[in-house]
Design an enzyme around this catalytic site. Structure first.
Site, PDB file in Angstrom:
ATOM      1  N   CYS A  64       0.835  -1.212   0.000  1.00  0.00           N
ATOM      2  CA  CYS A  64       0.000   0.000   0.000  1.00  0.00           C
ATOM      3  C   CYS A  64       0.867   1.259   0.000  1.00  0.00           C
ATOM      4  CB  CYS A  64      -0.910  -0.039   1.223  1.00  0.00           C
ATOM      5  SG  CYS A  64      -1.747   1.502   1.608  1.00  0.00           S
ATOM      6  N   CYS A 111       0.112   3.717   2.801  1.00  0.00           N
ATOM      7  CA  CYS A 111       0.589   3.154   4.080  1.00  0.00           C
ATOM      8  C   CYS A 111       2.079   3.432   4.253  1.00  0.00           C
ATOM      9  CB  CYS A 111       0.351   1.645   4.134  1.00  0.00           C
ATOM     10  SG  CYS A 111      -1.370   1.137   4.064  1.00  0.00           S
TER      11      CYS A 111
END
Length: 149
Positions: free
Chosen positions: A70, A73
């Protein structure tokens, strides 16, 4: 008159320690492994460690549900790390890799990542999806803690 002891779970060996609230700022060490209970870094949690930290710790636990693939993230990781240095020892910051801990992600209905969830006394009290900067994380936690009281 002494302050009541709090249960604080060690980020290294996951042993529950008793620490007086007025001694949290004095860099307490774990009674078992003798490492610092707070080192300014989020602790990576698997399912078993998650249960210990969220279920036994008597300070709030802020969990970042994330995944290595991600982009947002990975972009938020340094801000979350910096927030740990600012929020500890009043809040424990932790990370759960949703790829490795799919059962936890399913149990908490994590549908987008990153998702921050704040737990107090084993119960989720606030949730925020999406990447945030350090100041926003700290501000959001402060507001969520104020609402939870």
């Amino acid at each position: 008159m002494t302050a009541e002891p709090l249960h604080i779970v060690c980020p290294h060996c996951h042993t529950t320690n008793r620490v007086r609230a007025d001694q949290l700022d004095q860099a307490p060490d774990c009674g078992r492994c003798h490492r610092p209970l707070f080192d300014g870094h989020p602790v990576a949690l698997d399912a078993e460690a998650f249960e210990r930290h969220v279920g036994r710790s008597q300070i709030p636990v802020l969990v970042d549900f994330w995944a290595p693939w991600c982009g947002p993230c990975r972009m938020m990781a340094p801000a979350f790390e910096a927030a740990a240095r600012q929020l500890e020892p009043r809040v424990r910051l932790a990370k759960v890799n949703t790829e490795d801990e799919q059962g936890l992600a399913a149990r908490f209905g994590i549908r987008s990542i990153p998702t921050l969830a704040l737990f107090i006394g084993g119960r989720e009290v606030a949730r925020q999806a999406g990447a945030m900067g350090q100041a926003d994380i700290v501000r959001w936690v402060g507001a969520a803690l104020a609402r939870a009281q």
